[in-house]
Design a protein around this motif. Structure first.
Motif, PDB file in Angstrom:
ATOM      1  N   THR A 158     -14.329  12.189  36.995  1.00 57.41           N
ATOM      2  CA  THR A 158     -15.176  12.356  38.174  1.00 57.41           C
ATOM      3  C   THR A 158     -16.350  13.277  37.864  1.00 57.41           C
ATOM      4  OG1 THR A 158     -13.302  12.012  39.664  1.00 57.41           O
ATOM      5  CG2 THR A 158     -15.236  13.091  40.597  1.00 57.41           C
ATOM      6  N   LEU A 159     -16.099  14.294  37.063  1.00 57.88           N
ATOM      7  CA  LEU A 159     -17.170  15.217  36.675  1.00 57.88           C
ATOM      8  C   LEU A 159     -18.264  14.490  35.896  1.00 57.88           C
ATOM      9  CD1 LEU A 159     -18.228  18.115  36.567  1.00 57.88           C
ATOM     10  CD2 LEU A 159     -16.884  18.457  34.481  1.00 57.88           C
ATOM     11  N   VAL A 160     -17.877  13.532  35.052  1.00 52.32           N
ATOM     12  CA  VAL A 160     -18.875  12.757  34.307  1.00 52.32           C
ATOM     13  C   VAL A 160     -19.761  11.970  35.267  1.00 52.32           C
ATOM     14  CG1 VAL A 160     -19.245  10.912  32.626  1.00 52.32           C
ATOM     15  CG2 VAL A 160     -17.438  12.595  32.249  1.00 52.32           C
ATOM     16  N   TYR A 161     -19.149  11.347  36.269  1.00 51.51           N
ATOM     17  CA  TYR A 161     -19.940  10.604  37.263  1.00 51.51           C
ATOM     18  C   TYR A 161     -20.898  11.548  38.007  1.00 51.51           C
ATOM     19  CZ  TYR A 161     -17.043   6.438  36.693  1.00 51.51           C
ATOM     20  OH  TYR A 161     -16.418   5.335  36.182  1.00 51.51           O
ATOM     21  N   GLU A 162     -20.424  12.726  38.364  1.00 53.86           N
ATOM     22  CA  GLU A 162     -21.271  13.691  39.068  1.00 53.86           C
ATOM     23  C   GLU A 162     -22.430  14.150  38.192  1.00 53.86           C
ATOM     24  OE1 GLU A 162     -18.413  16.619  40.146  1.00 53.86           O
ATOM     25  OE2 GLU A 162     -17.761  15.567  41.968  1.00 53.86           O
ATOM     26  N   GLU A 163     -22.164  14.381  36.910  1.00 52.41           N
ATOM     27  CA  GLU A 163     -23.227  14.799  35.989  1.00 52.41           C
ATOM     28  C   GLU A 163     -24.260  13.695  35.806  1.00 52.41           C
ATOM     29  OE1 GLU A 163     -21.015  15.845  32.529  1.00 52.41           O
ATOM     30  OE2 GLU A 163     -20.658  17.916  33.180  1.00 52.41           O
ATOM     31  N   GLN A 164     -23.796  12.446  35.705  1.00 52.98           N
ATOM     32  CA  GLN A 164     -24.724  11.333  35.575  1.00 52.98           C
ATOM     33  C   GLN A 164     -25.578  11.176  36.832  1.00 52.98           C
ATOM     34  OE1 GLN A 164     -25.311   9.424  32.796  1.00 52.98           O
ATOM     35  NE2 GLN A 164     -23.982  10.955  31.848  1.00 52.98           N
ATOM     36  N   SER A 165     -24.981  11.424  37.989  1.00 52.52           N
ATOM     37  CA  SER A 165     -25.728  11.354  39.244  1.00 52.52           C
ATOM     38  C   SER A 165     -26.835  12.413  39.278  1.00 52.52           C
ATOM     39  CB  SER A 165     -24.773  11.546  40.428  1.00 52.52           C
ATOM     40  OG  SER A 165     -25.481  11.542  41.655  1.00 52.52           O
ATOM     41  N   LYS A 166     -26.515  13.626  38.822  1.00 51.54           N
ATOM     42  CA  LYS A 166     -27.514  14.692  38.792  1.00 51.54           C
ATOM     43  C   LYS A 166     -28.649  14.349  37.831  1.00 51.54           C
ATOM     44  CE  LYS A 166     -24.258  18.403  39.941  1.00 51.54           C
ATOM     45  NZ  LYS A 166     -23.544  19.607  39.433  1.00 51.54           N
ATOM     46  N   ARG A 167     -28.296  13.810  36.671  1.00 51.56           N
ATOM     47  CA  ARG A 167     -29.328  13.425  35.702  1.00 51.56           C
ATOM     48  C   ARG A 167     -30.226  12.332  36.270  1.00 51.56           C
ATOM     49  NH1 ARG A 167     -26.085  13.026  29.892  1.00 51.56           N
ATOM     50  NH2 ARG A 167     -25.395  15.211  29.809  1.00 51.56           N
ATOM     51  N   HIS A 168     -29.615  11.396  36.962  1.00 50.26           N
ATOM     52  CA  HIS A 168     -30.391  10.319  37.575  1.00 50.26           C
ATOM     53  C   HIS A 168     -31.363  10.871  38.608  1.00 50.26           C
ATOM     54  CE1 HIS A 168     -30.997   7.237  40.756  1.00 50.26           C
ATOM     55  NE2 HIS A 168     -31.206   6.460  39.726  1.00 50.26           N
ATOM     56  N   ALA A 169     -30.876  11.792  39.447  1.00 47.29           N
ATOM     57  CA  ALA A 169     -31.738  12.384  40.471  1.00 47.29           C
ATOM     58  C   ALA A 169     -32.894  13.157  39.836  1.00 47.29           C
ATOM     59  CB  ALA A 169     -30.920  13.307  41.373  1.00 47.29           C
ATOM     60  N   GLN A 170     -32.603  13.894  38.773  1.00 47.82           N
ATOM     61  CA  GLN A 170     -33.650  14.642  38.082  1.00 47.82           C
ATOM     62  C   GLN A 170     -34.683  13.704  37.468  1.00 47.82           C
ATOM     63  OE1 GLN A 170     -31.337  16.944  35.337  1.00 47.82           O
ATOM     64  NE2 GLN A 170     -30.780  18.498  36.859  1.00 47.82           N
ATOM     65  N   ALA A 171     -34.210  12.609  36.879  1.00 47.17           N
ATOM     66  CA  ALA A 171     -35.127  11.635  36.282  1.00 47.17           C
ATOM     67  C   ALA A 171     -36.004  10.983  37.354  1.00 47.17           C
ATOM     68  CB  ALA A 171     -34.335  10.560  35.533  1.00 47.17           C
TER      69      ALA A 171
END
Length: 228
Positions: free
Chosen positions: A147-160
């Motif tokens: 779940t943490l990996v999904y959350e980190e990917q979501s944050k990276r997507h938002a930043q991008a």
């Protein structure tokens, strides 16, 4: 058993690029991953209740296990508009460092065997139940990591997305600035032309107003982005 229910390729070269995923899809993936944590614990709880003879516990445990299995299949293989494994970090979490897929498969197989043994009142049912209960804690650790990996990917997507928005707004501001310069020069030329440049002056003035509106829209968009 689960080996017949799940067929996974080691990699999904056809997975969509992260840039094509929306914030809503990331939210759905995070929620689905979180559901696995809840349902895994619920399976164990109702398996224990079933061993104690609670009515309906076996059925509830099996229904919850089906939800757990379906969530895992969806997150790994994809379903509907959900992409399955879409990046190297997730692939590593499922098939590499965390061995998430292997751990989850083993839990499902153990749960199925335990529930079947309880129904049959098999001699080995207590031992299987003990093993299922012990497996819950390491499983939860793996599910939290996924779940943490999904959350980190979501944050990276938002930043991008924010970076892309800022770059796009920067381009628009540059175009608006150049348009203002053209409008200003046009007004000067119109003034020098006297009455003959009156219509040209109106066009230049309108162009100035439009660039001002563009500036306002750009600033509003940037403010909204920073507030997220």
């Amino acid at each position: 058993m689960l080996d017949h229910a799940i067929t996974l390729a080691p990699a999904r070269d056809t997975a969509p690029a992260q840039e094509t995923l929306s914030g809503d899809l990331f939210g759905a993936l995070i929620n689905l991953s979180g559901r696995r944590r809840f349902t895994s614990q619920r399976v164990v709880l109702f398996a224990v209740l079933a061993s104690m003879g609670h009515e309906g516990a076996i059925q509830t445990a099996r229904e919850t296990l089906a939800l757990f299995r379906d969530a895992h299949l969806t997150l790994v293989e994809g379903k509907g508009n959900l992409p399955g494994i879409f990046c190297g970090q997730l692939r590593d979490a499922y098939f590499g460092t965390l061995q998430g897929d292997r751990v989850i498969r083993q839990f499902i197989e153990l749960a199925e065997g335990t529930l079947a043994a309880i129904v049959d009142d098999a001699r080995g049912a207590p031992a299987l139940l003990d093993e299922l209960v012990r497996s819950a804690t390491p499983l939860l650790s793996v599910l939290n990591g996924l779940t943490l990996v999904y959350e980190e990917q979501s944050k990276r997507h938002a930043q991008a997305q924010r970076r892309h928005l800022h770059d796009m707004m920067g381009d628009i501001k540059t175009i608006a600035r150049q348009a203002r310069m053209v409008a200003f020069n046009a007004q000067i030329v119109a003034a020098r032309a006297g009455p003959a440049g009156k219509e040209f002056s109106v066009v230049a003035s309108t162009m100035t107003n439009i660039t001002a509106e563009i500036d306002g829209l750009v600033h509003a968009a940037l403010d909204s982005s920073l507030a997220r």
